[in-house]
Design an enzyme around this catalytic site. Structure first.
Site, PDB file in Angstrom:
ATOM      1  N   GLY A 124       0.803  -1.218   0.000  1.00 47.91           N
ATOM      2  CA  GLY A 124       0.000   0.000   0.000  1.00 47.91           C
ATOM      3  C   GLY A 124       0.832   1.263   0.000  1.00 47.91           C
ATOM      4  N   SER A 132      -0.515   9.664  -7.946  1.00 56.32           N
ATOM      5  CA  SER A 132       0.739   9.953  -8.661  1.00 56.32           C
ATOM      6  C   SER A 132       1.710  10.680  -7.734  1.00 56.32           C
ATOM      7  CB  SER A 132       0.450  10.823  -9.883  1.00 56.32           C
ATOM      8  OG  SER A 132      -0.425  10.144 -10.755  1.00 56.32           O
ATOM      9  N   ILE A 337     -11.636  -5.744 -35.146  1.00 51.99           N
ATOM     10  CA  ILE A 337     -11.536  -6.869 -36.094  1.00 51.99           C
ATOM     11  C   ILE A 337     -12.684  -7.866 -35.866  1.00 51.99           C
ATOM     12  CG2 ILE A 337     -10.100  -8.892 -36.691  1.00 51.99           C
ATOM     13  CD1 ILE A 337      -7.644  -6.980 -36.296  1.00 51.99           C
ATOM     14  N   GLU A 363       0.923   1.144 -11.076  1.00 57.29           N
ATOM     15  CA  GLU A 363       2.373   1.328 -10.866  1.00 57.29           C
ATOM     16  C   GLU A 363       2.897   2.558 -11.619  1.00 57.29           C
ATOM     17  OE1 GLU A 363       4.870  -2.060 -10.510  1.00 57.29           O
ATOM     18  OE2 GLU A 363       3.203  -3.372  -9.938  1.00 57.29           O
TER      19      GLU A 363
HETATM   20  C1  LIG Z   1      -6.729  -2.105 -10.232  1.00 59.77           C
HETATM   21  C2  LIG Z   1      -5.708  -1.250  -9.530  1.00 59.77           C
HETATM   22  C3  LIG Z   1      -4.776  -1.848  -8.697  1.00 59.77           C
HETATM   23  C4  LIG Z   1      -3.858  -1.048  -7.995  1.00 59.77           C
HETATM   24  N1  LIG Z   1      -3.006  -1.665  -7.104  1.00 59.77           N
HETATM   25  C5  LIG Z   1      -2.233  -0.872  -6.292  1.00 59.77           C
HETATM   26  C6  LIG Z   1      -1.470  -1.460  -5.230  1.00 59.77           C
HETATM   27  O1  LIG Z   1      -1.455  -2.694  -5.047  1.00 59.77           O
HETATM   28  N2  LIG Z   1      -0.778  -0.632  -4.418  1.00 59.77           N
HETATM   29  C7  LIG Z   1      -0.766   0.711  -4.586  1.00 59.77           C
HETATM   30  O2  LIG Z   1      -0.107   1.390  -3.814  1.00 59.77           O
HETATM   31  N3  LIG Z   1      -1.478   1.299  -5.585  1.00 59.77           N
HETATM   32  C8  LIG Z   1      -2.220   0.533  -6.430  1.00 59.77           C
HETATM   33  N4  LIG Z   1      -2.966   1.128  -7.431  1.00 59.77           N
HETATM   34  C9  LIG Z   1      -2.980   2.567  -7.545  1.00 59.77           C
HETATM   35  C10 LIG Z   1      -2.313   3.123  -8.792  1.00 59.77           C
HETATM   36  O3  LIG Z   1      -0.924   2.971  -8.712  1.00 59.77           O
HETATM   37  C11 LIG Z   1      -2.767   4.581  -8.929  1.00 59.77           C
HETATM   38  O4  LIG Z   1      -4.144   4.544  -9.318  1.00 59.77           O
HETATM   39  C12 LIG Z   1      -1.956   5.387  -9.917  1.00 59.77           C
HETATM   40  O5  LIG Z   1      -0.643   5.560  -9.446  1.00 59.77           O
HETATM   41  C13 LIG Z   1      -2.578   6.752 -10.205  1.00 59.77           C
HETATM   42  O6  LIG Z   1      -2.952   7.426  -9.044  1.00 59.77           O
HETATM   43  P1  LIG Z   1      -4.437   8.062  -8.937  1.00 59.77           P
HETATM   44  O7  LIG Z   1      -5.383   6.971  -9.275  1.00 59.77           O
HETATM   45  O8  LIG Z   1      -4.584   8.701  -7.620  1.00 59.77           O
HETATM   46  O9  LIG Z   1      -4.518   9.129 -10.098  1.00 59.77           O
HETATM   47  P2  LIG Z   1      -4.022  10.676 -10.016  1.00 59.77           P
HETATM   48  O10 LIG Z   1      -2.654  10.738  -9.489  1.00 59.77           O
HETATM   49  O11 LIG Z   1      -5.073  11.489  -9.343  1.00 59.77           O
HETATM   50  O12 LIG Z   1      -3.980  11.050 -11.558  1.00 59.77           O
HETATM   51  C14 LIG Z   1      -5.126  11.490 -12.296  1.00 59.77           C
HETATM   52  C15 LIG Z   1      -4.620  11.917 -13.673  1.00 59.77           C
HETATM   53  O13 LIG Z   1      -3.719  13.033 -13.534  1.00 59.77           O
HETATM   54  C16 LIG Z   1      -2.473  12.727 -14.154  1.00 59.77           C
HETATM   55  N5  LIG Z   1      -1.382  13.355 -13.411  1.00 59.77           N
HETATM   56  C17 LIG Z   1      -1.157  13.351 -12.072  1.00 59.77           C
HETATM   57  N6  LIG Z   1      -0.037  14.004 -11.773  1.00 59.77           N
HETATM   58  C18 LIG Z   1       0.486  14.445 -12.961  1.00 59.77           C
HETATM   59  C19 LIG Z   1       1.640  15.190 -13.332  1.00 59.77           C
HETATM   60  N7  LIG Z   1       2.525  15.616 -12.427  1.00 59.77           N
HETATM   61  N8  LIG Z   1       1.838  15.465 -14.643  1.00 59.77           N
HETATM   62  C20 LIG Z   1       0.957  15.025 -15.583  1.00 59.77           C
HETATM   63  N9  LIG Z   1      -0.154  14.314 -15.293  1.00 59.77           N
HETATM   64  C21 LIG Z   1      -0.384  14.028 -14.001  1.00 59.77           C
HETATM   65  C22 LIG Z   1      -2.394  11.205 -14.100  1.00 59.77           C
HETATM   66  O14 LIG Z   1      -1.458  10.694 -15.033  1.00 59.77           O
HETATM   67  C23 LIG Z   1      -3.825  10.816 -14.396  1.00 59.77           C
HETATM   68  O15 LIG Z   1      -4.060  10.857 -15.756  1.00 59.77           O
HETATM   69  C24 LIG Z   1      -3.853   0.342  -8.175  1.00 59.77           C
HETATM   70  C25 LIG Z   1      -4.783   0.936  -9.058  1.00 59.77           C
HETATM   71  C26 LIG Z   1      -5.713   0.163  -9.706  1.00 59.77           C
HETATM   72  C27 LIG Z   1      -6.707   0.841 -10.608  1.00 59.77           C
END
Ligand SMILES: Cc1cc2nc3c(=O)[nH]c(=O)nc-3n(C[C@H](O)[C@H](O)[C@H](O)COP(=O)(O)OP(=O)(O)OC[C@H]3O[C@@H](n4cnc5c(N)ncnc54)[C@H](O)[C@@H]3O)c2cc1C
Length: 380
Positions: A124, A132, A337, A363
């Site tokens: 986690g 992000s 397709i 990731e």
């Molecule tokens: C099915 C699934 C399994 C997962 N498993 C894990 C897990 O086991 N452990 C864990 O820790 N996490 C896990 N995650 C979390 C995953 O790593 C995050 O969803 C991902 O890192 C994005 O974070 P966020 O969803 O908060 O999106 P946000 O960070 O809110 O991003 C929203 C949008 O803004 C963009 N963005 C954000 N910052 C910037 C920037 N500086 N420049 C340009 N664009 C930006 C992003 O690219 C995205 O398009 C999982 C997610 C899913 C969906």
């Protein structure tokens, strides 16, 4: 330079492919529809060494290389990306973090049962307000006597509900910023730790994803993983390797979607001919086959460098970015397709199309991979 697979690689690929075809393929749609986490598969995955792929045999693992790890993940994803995600998150995040930064006692206690497939691991980092921007972690751990008391919540945790062991990142010194976040190992059943809502997902529905809540969760001092304050930095190193696994997952998923489209194109007849005889279909198939090969080469290069002990921040991000984005296109072409049959659940195309989107998000999103690559090349 040698681009050929070794005989050992071919045997491994065949073994995992036969296992996936025989023991996973028949259940893929049922598990997806019912969002069933296939707990019954874990002992078989463990027997095949797939729950501790790169963990040394001395710690219950299969002692394989990073290239071999990619082959395993690819072959699972070709049949069921959800199972591949389960295996990749278990191996590449939780187990890898403890194996890389744990003490000998922590390795014996946690890595051995995880690598044997007796236990499932969760990891986690992500929080509701820190995705992000994982450095913005809010979960806190405060030292009280010989314990740490953790408060906060993790979101989107793979194996948040089914995991036996979780590595959780928490702030231990707010003033130190990214060097004030530490990692902790928390066992399921620890008072104060509870899984939250299970996510109802677009794809990867047979993998378990949920919130995990910590409310005055007290863990002994020796559950600190790695040095105090180095949890975030260590997590970034874990992700450098983990992203190679997600790239392999994308390559395998794209391969599965491409094979399904190719097979369908040869069978489906319109205007008195198989649709594979139309140039519009041929070009899609040709572009997809080329892109998959390119993604596989980038992925194997990153894995090869990891096996050589090199730092792979840039190469891992490039592999993950490229493989996931071409996989989205290949899965889209797969649906196209298949025409209308790509839109219904009798054919595998629609499931690849839903599952694939995770690869550009988990990731680290594609935007974050570009940011990492840009930072690396500008700093070079
Ligand atoms: C099915 C699934 C399994 C997962 N498993 C894990 C897990 O086991 N452990 C864990 O820790 N996490 C896990 N995650 C979390 C995953 O790593 C995050 O969803 C991902 O890192 C994005 O974070 P966020 O969803 O908060 O999106 P946000 O960070 O809110 O991003 C929203 C949008 O803004 C963009 N963005 C954000 N910052 C910037 C920037 N500086 N420049 C340009 N664009 C930006 C992003 O690219 C995205 O398009 C999982 C997610 C899913 C969906």
């Amino acid at each position: 330079m040698d681009f050929r697979a070794t005989e050992q690689h071919e045997i491994l690929r065949r073994t995992v492919r036969e296992f996936a075809e025989a023991e996973i393929r028949p259940h893929v749609m049922t598990w997806d529809e019912t969002q069933h986490f296939p707990v019954e598969l874990l002992s078989r995955l463990g027997e095949l060494g797939l729950m501790g792929i790169q963990i040394p045999e001395a710690y219950g693992g299969a002692g394989m290389s990073a290239v071999e790890y990619c082959i395993c993940i690819e072959e699972l994803a070709r049949v069921d990306p959800s199972v591949a995600l389960t295996v990749a998150a278990h191996n590449g995040l939780c187990t890898a973090h403890i194996a890389m930064f744990g003490t000998e006692a922590q390795r014996q206690r946690y890595v051995v049962p995880l690598a044997r497939g007796e236990q499932v691991g969760a990891w986690g980092l992500t929080e509701p307000t820190a995705g992000s921007d994982a450095g913005g972690t809010q979960t806190r751990a405060i030292r009280e006597g010989d314990c740490w008391v953790i408060n906060g919540a993790k979101t989107f945790t793979t194996h948040g509900r089914v995991g036996h062991v979780m590595v959780a990142m928490a702030v231990t010194d707010r003033a130190a910023g990214r060097h004030g976040i530490s990692a902790f190992v928390v066992e399921r059943g620890t008072p104060g730790m509870s899984p939250g809502r299970k996510e109802n997902k677009l794809g990867m529905r047979a993998s378990d994803t949920s919130e995990v809540v910590f409310a005055d969760c007290r863990v002994p001092e020796d559950h600190l993983l790695g040095r105090e304050g180095e949890g975030f930095v260590n997590a970034m190193q874990v992700l450098d390797a983990g992203r190679i696994g997600i790239a392999a997952l994308a390559v395998g998923l794209a391969q599965g979607a491409h094979e399904a489209a190719l097979q369908y194109a040869k069978q489906r007849r319109q205007f008195g001919k198989p649709i594979s005889s139309f140039q519009a279909i041929q070009w899609k198939l040709a572009d997809d086959a080329t892109a998959i090969d390119a993604a596989r080469l980038l992925t194997y290069r990153a894995a090869f460098l990891k096996d050589e002990g090199a730092r792979t921040t840039k190469e891992s991000a490039m592999a993950k970015l490229f493989a996931s984005e071409i996989a989205v296109r290949v899965a889209d072409n797969g649906v196209q397709i298949h025409g209308g049959y790509g839109f219904v659940k009798d054919y595998p195309a629609e499931k690849y199309f839903r599952d694939v989107k995770l690869t550009t998000i988990g990731e680290g999103t594609s935007e974050i991979q570009r940011l990492v690559i840009a930072r690396e090349i500008i700093g070079e």
